[in-house]
Design a protein around this motif. Structure first.
Motif, PDB file in Angstrom:
ATOM      1  N   ASP A 138       6.260  38.941 -12.064  1.00 29.41           N
ATOM      2  CA  ASP A 138       5.455  39.684 -13.037  1.00 29.41           C
ATOM      3  C   ASP A 138       5.204  38.933 -14.336  1.00 29.41           C
ATOM      4  OD1 ASP A 138       6.312  43.130 -12.268  1.00 29.41           O
ATOM      5  OD2 ASP A 138       4.773  41.769 -11.533  1.00 29.41           O
ATOM      6  N   PRO A 139       6.230  38.345 -14.962  1.00 29.76           N
ATOM      7  CA  PRO A 139       5.938  37.627 -16.217  1.00 29.76           C
ATOM      8  C   PRO A 139       4.966  36.484 -15.993  1.00 29.76           C
ATOM      9  CG  PRO A 139       8.295  37.682 -15.804  1.00 29.76           C
ATOM     10  CD  PRO A 139       7.652  38.334 -14.642  1.00 29.76           C
ATOM     11  N   ILE A 140       5.049  35.862 -14.819  1.00 32.12           N
ATOM     12  CA  ILE A 140       4.172  34.727 -14.559  1.00 32.12           C
ATOM     13  C   ILE A 140       2.738  35.211 -14.407  1.00 32.12           C
ATOM     14  CG2 ILE A 140       3.713  32.846 -12.974  1.00 32.12           C
ATOM     15  CD1 ILE A 140       6.671  32.833 -12.328  1.00 32.12           C
ATOM     16  N   VAL A 141       2.573  36.259 -13.604  1.00 29.28           N
ATOM     17  CA  VAL A 141       1.223  36.804 -13.428  1.00 29.28           C
ATOM     18  C   VAL A 141       0.667  37.240 -14.774  1.00 29.28           C
ATOM     19  CG1 VAL A 141      -0.068  38.686 -12.420  1.00 29.28           C
ATOM     20  CG2 VAL A 141       1.628  37.527 -11.063  1.00 29.28           C
ATOM     21  N   LYS A 142       1.550  37.868 -15.555  1.00 30.36           N
ATOM     22  CA  LYS A 142       1.093  38.341 -16.867  1.00 30.36           C
ATOM     23  C   LYS A 142       0.641  37.167 -17.728  1.00 30.36           C
ATOM     24  CE  LYS A 142       2.738  41.122 -20.631  1.00 30.36           C
ATOM     25  NZ  LYS A 142       3.964  41.211 -21.344  1.00 30.36           N
ATOM     26  N   HIS A 143       1.411  36.094 -17.719  1.00 32.22           N
ATOM     27  CA  HIS A 143       1.067  34.946 -18.541  1.00 32.22           C
ATOM     28  C   HIS A 143      -0.269  34.358 -18.123  1.00 32.22           C
ATOM     29  CE1 HIS A 143       1.315  30.637 -19.684  1.00 32.22           C
ATOM     30  NE2 HIS A 143       1.641  31.193 -20.822  1.00 32.22           N
ATOM     31  N   ILE A 144      -0.453  34.210 -16.805  1.00 30.81           N
ATOM     32  CA  ILE A 144      -1.709  33.622 -16.340  1.00 30.81           C
ATOM     33  C   ILE A 144      -2.884  34.493 -16.749  1.00 30.81           C
ATOM     34  CG2 ILE A 144      -3.008  33.004 -14.286  1.00 30.81           C
ATOM     35  CD1 ILE A 144      -0.428  32.181 -12.991  1.00 30.81           C
ATOM     36  N   ARG A 168      -5.887  28.010 -19.844  1.00 28.45           N
ATOM     37  CA  ARG A 168      -5.702  28.609 -18.531  1.00 28.45           C
ATOM     38  C   ARG A 168      -4.916  27.674 -17.638  1.00 28.45           C
ATOM     39  NH1 ARG A 168     -12.010  29.416 -17.712  1.00 28.45           N
ATOM     40  NH2 ARG A 168     -11.889  27.230 -18.245  1.00 28.45           N
ATOM     41  N   VAL A 169      -4.130  28.272 -16.772  1.00 27.74           N
ATOM     42  CA  VAL A 169      -3.290  27.458 -15.904  1.00 27.74           C
ATOM     43  C   VAL A 169      -4.159  26.865 -14.808  1.00 27.74           C
ATOM     44  CG1 VAL A 169      -1.339  27.489 -14.342  1.00 27.74           C
ATOM     45  CG2 VAL A 169      -1.311  28.885 -16.399  1.00 27.74           C
ATOM     46  N   HIS A 170      -4.251  25.550 -14.762  1.00 26.13           N
ATOM     47  CA  HIS A 170      -5.113  24.912 -13.776  1.00 26.13           C
ATOM     48  C   HIS A 170      -4.426  24.733 -12.444  1.00 26.13           C
ATOM     49  CE1 HIS A 170      -6.991  23.179 -17.595  1.00 26.13           C
ATOM     50  NE2 HIS A 170      -7.788  24.107 -17.146  1.00 26.13           N
ATOM     51  N   CYS A 171      -3.120  24.558 -12.489  1.00 25.92           N
ATOM     52  CA  CYS A 171      -2.438  24.283 -11.240  1.00 25.92           C
ATOM     53  C   CYS A 171      -1.016  24.813 -11.322  1.00 25.92           C
ATOM     54  CB  CYS A 171      -2.424  22.774 -11.009  1.00 25.92           C
ATOM     55  SG  CYS A 171      -1.396  22.288  -9.657  1.00 25.92           S
ATOM     56  N   CYS A 172      -0.542  25.369 -10.214  1.00 31.25           N
ATOM     57  CA  CYS A 172       0.819  25.889 -10.197  1.00 31.25           C
ATOM     58  C   CYS A 172       1.547  25.220  -9.049  1.00 31.25           C
ATOM     59  CB  CYS A 172       0.770  27.400 -10.003  1.00 31.25           C
ATOM     60  SG  CYS A 172       2.373  28.137  -9.759  1.00 31.25           S
ATOM     61  N   ILE A 173       2.568  24.449  -9.392  1.00 30.02           N
ATOM     62  CA  ILE A 173       3.320  23.777  -8.327  1.00 30.02           C
ATOM     63  C   ILE A 173       4.492  24.670  -7.968  1.00 30.02           C
ATOM     64  CG2 ILE A 173       4.521  21.699  -7.652  1.00 30.02           C
ATOM     65  CD1 ILE A 173       3.107  20.158  -9.643  1.00 30.02           C
ATOM     66  N   PHE A 190       5.656  35.654  -3.667  1.00 26.67           N
ATOM     67  CA  PHE A 190       5.114  34.981  -4.840  1.00 26.67           C
ATOM     68  C   PHE A 190       3.769  34.335  -4.533  1.00 26.67           C
ATOM     69  CE2 PHE A 190       5.362  32.971  -8.874  1.00 26.67           C
ATOM     70  CZ  PHE A 190       4.716  31.768  -8.724  1.00 26.67           C
ATOM     71  N   MET A 191       3.727  33.585  -3.434  1.00 23.05           N
ATOM     72  CA  MET A 191       2.489  32.849  -3.149  1.00 23.05           C
ATOM     73  C   MET A 191       1.355  33.784  -2.778  1.00 23.05           C
ATOM     74  SD  MET A 191       3.295  29.175  -1.569  1.00 23.05           S
ATOM     75  CE  MET A 191       4.553  29.439  -0.363  1.00 23.05           C
ATOM     76  N   LYS A 192       1.703  34.889  -2.130  1.00 25.63           N
ATOM     77  CA  LYS A 192       0.642  35.849  -1.802  1.00 25.63           C
ATOM     78  C   LYS A 192      -0.012  36.359  -3.070  1.00 25.63           C
ATOM     79  CE  LYS A 192       1.998  38.782   1.678  1.00 25.63           C
ATOM     80  NZ  LYS A 192       2.140  40.042   2.385  1.00 25.63           N
ATOM     81  N   ARG A 193       0.832  36.709  -4.035  1.00 22.42           N
ATOM     82  CA  ARG A 193       0.270  37.302  -5.240  1.00 22.42           C
ATOM     83  C   ARG A 193      -0.441  36.272  -6.088  1.00 22.42           C
ATOM     84  NH1 ARG A 193       4.013  40.533  -4.072  1.00 22.42           N
ATOM     85  NH2 ARG A 193       3.858  42.749  -4.436  1.00 22.42           N
ATOM     86  N   LEU A 194       0.198  35.114  -6.231  1.00 16.24           N
ATOM     87  CA  LEU A 194      -0.403  34.153  -7.145  1.00 16.24           C
ATOM     88  C   LEU A 194      -1.516  33.347  -6.537  1.00 16.24           C
ATOM     89  CD1 LEU A 194       1.918  34.916  -9.014  1.00 16.24           C
ATOM     90  CD2 LEU A 194       1.694  32.637  -9.902  1.00 16.24           C
ATOM     91  N   GLY A 195      -1.569  33.300  -5.206  1.00 17.89           N
ATOM     92  CA  GLY A 195      -2.639  32.518  -4.591  1.00 17.89           C
ATOM     93  C   GLY A 195      -4.001  33.064  -4.934  1.00 17.89           C
TER      94      GLY A 195
END
Lengths: 349, 424
Positions: A138-144, A168-173, A190-195
C-alpha cells in the motif's frame, strides 16, 4: 503503440482528418512522397534534438523493492557505478529491520560525456519483512500514485512550468529471492498490483546460489507463474511498436527475470580489474555474461531501454492514471466550492 | 498488525553530484531519443504570408529542393484565404511531414483592414485543436499530428524604402502567436547599398513599433556564434528559383537576366543559403520548442483564463482545474434546469390559456344556440297565433256567410211571397 500495418491505416486516417471539413477560408490538400531533388539539410534536426536533450538534462527515477538482505542497495550501486546508496558502503552499518514499510528516496546528479542525469533511487526498507505482510504494497502504490498526481496537477495548471519536474517512478526493480522453486504469494500479489501502474523488472537476487540449470528451471517456472497470474512485466508485449522491436523484446522476455549478482569490490582476474565477488571456490565476475546476467540488466535498463521506460511511463501508465482520475467524481474536491442553489440536481454522468 | 506508513524524505533539497567509477552507459540516452524520433518522424509547419506574386511558392520549392504542386492565384480574391498543403519528405533516414500554408489574396483587396484576421484565426484554430486534444480524457498526444505553425515567413516587398503599414499591422498581430521571420522577397531588384539601408530601416521600424520577431537562440554554445551573426543579417534578402542555369561547368539554381545571372546559392548574391541554414539546419528544433513552450502556453493560458479558470481562488487558495470545471458544470446544469422549468411553466400557461379560450368559445356557441332556439320558438308561437287568428277569422267569416245566405234565402222567399201577394 501500433505496428507498421496499422500505421498505414493511421496515416490514411490522418489524411482524412487533414482533408476534413474546414472553414471556408481554408483549402487543404495532402500529398505524399514528394522527392527531394537535392540536399536540404533536414537530417540536421537530429543533431539539434540531441543537443537540446543534452542541454536540458534527464531525470530518471528507479525504485527497488524486495526483502531486506537481498542486495538491493548493492545492485543499485553496481548499476550506476557510484555510491548511490550509502547503506552498503559504510562498513559498520547495521541494518535494523524497520517496523513499517518506509520509502526512502535519494537523488543524485551524475554526469557522463556531457550528459547530465538526475537519478533518484527510491528504496523500500521493511517490505516483506514483517510477520504479517498484508497490504505491505500500500505505501508503495500510494507513493507511485502521489507522483502521478503531482505531475497531473502541475500539468493542469494555467501557468505551468516550462519543464514539469518529473518525479514519476519510471522503473521498479523487484527482487526475487533465489529459492529455486516458484513465485511466493507476496511476489504474486505485489507484481499483480503494481504491474498495472508501473513498469516492473523482476530480477533474481543473489543468483550465485543457483547453478545454471537450476537458474533455467527457476526462470521457466517464474515465467509460467507470471503468465498464469496475468502479470505483465516490462517490456510489455502490447507496446511493441514495430516488428524489429518485437523481435528484440521477445528475446528479452525470454530471458526474464535476470539473475543478478551485485558488488562494488574489484578483484584481479587474468590481469584485469573486474568487479566480482571473491569466494573460496572462485571469483564471480559480475560483468561476465557467463557468470550472471547483470550486464544484460544494465544494458536493458540503461543502454537501450532507458528512454523507452520513460516513454512507457509517460504515455501509458501516466495516461491510465489521468483517465481514471479525471473520470472520478470527487465529492471531497467539490465541497470547498461556494454554496450552490439547494435545489437537487439530477445529473447523469 | 502495524499499519504501514510512508515516510518520504525531502529529496528535492538533497541533490548532490556524484562521480562515476566507470562507464555506465546512459550517455546513449540522447541517441535512444533520436532513434525513437526517427521512427516516429518529424512535423514542421511553415506559414508564408505575402502579397500575391511575391514569390512564396517559388521560395518554398527552392528551400526544400522539390516541386510542390502550386498554381498561380488570381489577384481578385474577395478576401484573404489560406491554403495548406502537407507533404511527406524523406532525407536519408529522417522523415519530415511538412505543411506549407500560403496566404491567397493577401494585400489585393481595396480595404485591407481585415486582411490579418484569417491568418490569426488559422493559427488560433491549430492551437485550439491541440488544446482540445490535450484536455481530452482519453488522449493520444504522441500520435497527434501537430499542426501548429512553427515558423512564419513574412515576405516584405522590395520597395527599398520602408515597411508598408499593412506589414506592420499584420506582424504586430502575429508576433505573440508565432515565430516571425521576415524576409525580403525578390531581392535581385535591390542593389547592395540600397539593401543595406533597407534592412536597417526595416529593423528600426520593427523595433520602434514593438514587433517581436524571432531571434535565433544564443544559449547553446555550439550555435551561439553563428546565430549571433545571423541575427545581424535579418531580414534575409532572398531570391527563389527552381530553374537551373549553367554557370562555369555546373548547373546551379539561378535566374537568368540579359545583364547577368543571379545565383540563388551564392552568398554574395542573396541570403538564401543563410535562410536555409537558419531555418532548417540549425534552428528547426528550436522553432518547434518555442512554439510549444512560449506561444502555445500563452494561448492556453489566455484561453483558460477567458473560460474562467484560475489557478488560485478568491482566498488565494490553489483551485484545481477540476474544481473549477466541476463548478462550471454545476452552474451550467443549474442554468439548464432553470431554463427547463421556465419553459415548462410557459408551456403550462399557454395550455391553460388555450383551454380557457376554447371554453369561452364553447360557451358562446352554446348561448347562441339557445338564443336561436328561443327565437325559433318565438316565431313558431307567433305563427301559431296568426294561424289561430286566421282560423278564427275563417270560421267567423264562414258563419257570417252562412248567416248572410240564410238571410238572403229568407229575404228571397219573403220577396216572393210579397210579389205573390201583389199579384193577387
Amino acid at each position: 503503440m501500433k505496428e507498421i500495418g496499422l500505421e498505414m491505416d493511421l496515416e490514411a486516417q490522418e489524411k482524412v482528418e487533414l482533408c476534413r471539413s474546414v472553414p471556408a477560408d481554408l483549402q487543404m490538400s495532402y500529398i505524399q512522397g514528394t522527392d527531394l531533388f537535392g540536399y536540404v539539410g533536414i537530417e540536421a534536426v537530429l543533431d539539434q534534438m540531441r543537443r537540446k536533450t543534452i542541454k536540458a538534462g534527464l531525470e530518471f527515477n528507479i525504485m527497488v523493492v524486495g526483502q531486506s538482505g537481498l542486495g538491493k542497495s548493492t545492485l543499485v550501486n553496481t548499476l550506476f557505478k557510484s555510491k548511490v546508496s550509502r547503506k552498503s558502503c559504510t562498513p559498520n552499518y547495521e541494518e535494523k529491520i524497520s517496523k513499517t514499510v518506509k520509502l526512502h528516496s535519494v537523488s543524485h546528479v551524475i554526469e557522463e560525456k556531457g550528459v547530465k542525469m538526475k537519478l533518484t533511487v527510491i528504496d523500500t526498507p521493511g517490505f516483506g519483512d514483517q510477520i504479517n505482510n498484508d497490504n505491505c504494497w500500500d505505501p508503495i502504490v500510494k507513493h507511485i500514485n502521489e507522483q502521478y498526481e503531482k505531475y497531473l496537477r502541475e500539468e493542469i495548471n494555467i501557468n505551468r512550468k516550462r519543464r514539469i519536474p518529473d518525479s514519476r517512478v519510471h522503473c521498479c526493480i523487484y527482487f526475487l529471492p533465489a529459492t529455486g522453486h516458484r513465485l511466493r504469494p507476496i511476489d504474486v500479489e505485489f507484481m499483480k498490483r503494481l504491474g498495472k501502474i508501473v513498469s516492473i523488472v523482476p530480477v533474481i537476487a543473489k543468483a550465485d546460489t543457483l547453478t545454471i540449470e537450476e537458474r533455467h528451471e527457476f526462470k521457466e517456472r517464474i515465467r509460467e507463474d507470471l503468465t498464469v497470474n496475468g502479470i505483465d512485466v516490462y517490456p510489455q508485449r502490447e507496446y511493441d511498436e514495430d516488428p524489429e522491436e518485437r523481435v528484440l523484446n521477445d528475446r528479452i522476455r525470454e530471458s526474464l527475470p535476470f539473475a543478478v549478482v551485485g558488488t562494488d569490490k574489484e578483484h584481479q582476474v587474468n590481469g584485469n580489474k573486474v568487479l566480482g565477488r571473491k569466494t573460496k571456490w572462485g571469483i564471480i565476475e559480475v560483468e561476465n555474461v557467463a557468470h550472471c546476467e547483470f550486464a544484460n540488466l544494465r544494458d536493458l535498463l540503461i543502454r537501450s531501454h532507458l528512454q523507452d521506460l520513460k516513454d512507457v511511463t509517460h504515455d501509458v501508465h501516466y495516461e491510465t492514471y489521468r483517465v481514471r482520475r479525471l473520470n472520478e467524481s470527487n465529492p471531497p474536491l467539490i465541497s470547498h466550492l461556494p454554496a450552490y442553489p439547494a435545489r437537487p440536481i439530477t445529473m447523469t454522468e | 498488525m502495524l499499519k504501514p506508513k510512508v515516510l518520504s524524505t525531502g529529496r528535492d533539497n538533497r541533490v548532490r553530484p556524484l562521480s562515476l567509477a566507470g562507464h555506465v552507459g546512459f550517455d546513449s540516452l540522447p541517441d535512444q531519443l533520436v532513434n525513437k524520433s526517427i521512427c516516429q518522424g518529424f512535423c514542421f509547419n511553415i506559414l508564408c504570408i505575402g502579397e500575391t506574386g511575391i514569390g512564396k511558392s517559388t521560395l518554398m520549392d527552392t528551400l526544400f529542393n522539390t516541386n510542390f504542386e502550386n498554381f498561380e492565384s488570381s489577384h481578385f480574391e474577395p478576401q484573404v484565404k489560406l491554403r495548406a498543403q502537407t507533404y511527406d519528405l524523406q532525407e536519408s533516414n529522417v522523415r519530415l511531414r511538412l505543411t506549407v500554408v500560403n496566404t491567397v489574396g493577401f494585400g489585393d483587396q481595396m480595404n485591407k483592414q481585415e486582411s490579418y484576421q484569417p491568418v490569426v484565426d488559422y493559427i488560433d484554430r491549430q492551437f485550439e485543436s491541440y488544446l482540445q486534444e490535450e484536455l481530452k480524457i482519453k488522449r493520444s498526444l504522441h500520435n497527434y499530428h501537430d499542426s501548429r505553425v512553427h515558423a512564419c515567413l513574412y515576405f516584405i516587398s522590395p520597395s527599398g524604402h520602408s515597411l508598408k503599414s499593412l506589414d506592420l499591422v499584420t506582424m504586430k498581430k502575429l508576433d505573440s502567436k508565432v515565430n516571425i521571420i521576415p524576409v525580403i522577397a525578390k531581392a535581385d531588384t535591390i542593389s547592395k547599398s540600397e539593401l543595406h539601408k533597407f534592412k536597417i530601416k526595416i529593423m528600426s521600424e520593427l523595433v520602434s513599433n514593438g514587433v517581436q520577431i524571432y531571434q535565433f537562440p544564443l544559449d547553446d554554445e555550439t550555435v551561439a556564434k553563428v546565430n549571433t551573426t545571423m541575427n545581424g543579417h535579418l531580414p534575409f534578402a532572398v531570391v527563389g528559383s527552381t530553374e537551373e542555369v549553367s554557370v562555369g561547368n555546373k548547373m546551379v539554381k539561378a535566374r537568368q537576366y540579359p545583364w547577368g545571372v543571379v545565383q540563388v546559392e551564392n552568398e554574395s548574391h542573396c541570403d538564401f543559403v543563410k535562410l536555409r541554414e537558419m531555418l532548417i539546419c540549425v534552428n528547426m528544433e528550436d522553432l518547434r520548442e518555442q512554439t510549444h513552450t512560449r506561444h502555445y502556453e500563452l494561448y492556453r493560458r489566455c484561453k483558460l483564463e477567458e473560460m474562467g479558470f484560475k489557478d488560485t481562488g478568491p482566498e488565494c487558495k490553489p483551485v484545481s482545474l477540476q474544481q473549477t470545471y466541476e463548478a462550471k458544470r454545476q452552474e451550467f446544469l443549474v442554468e439548464l434546469q432553470k431554463r427547463e422549468d421556465e419553459m415548462r411553466q410557459m408551456f403550462v400557461q399557454r395550455v391553460k390559456e388555450k383551454e380557457s379560450e376554447l371554453k369561452e368559445a364553447e360557451r358562446e356557441l352554446q348561448s347562441r344556440f339557445e338564443q336561436l332556439k328561443r327565437l325559433h320558438a318565438d316565431e313558431k308561437s307567433a305563427l301559431e297565433e296568426k294561424k289561430r287568428l286566421l282560423d278564427d277569422d275563417q270560421s267567423s267569416f264562414g258563419k257570417r256567410r252562412a248567416a248572410a245566405q240564410l238571410l238572403q234565402a229568407q229575404s228571397l222567399t219573403a220577396n216572393g211571397k210579397k210579389d205573390k201577394d201583389r199579384k193577387k
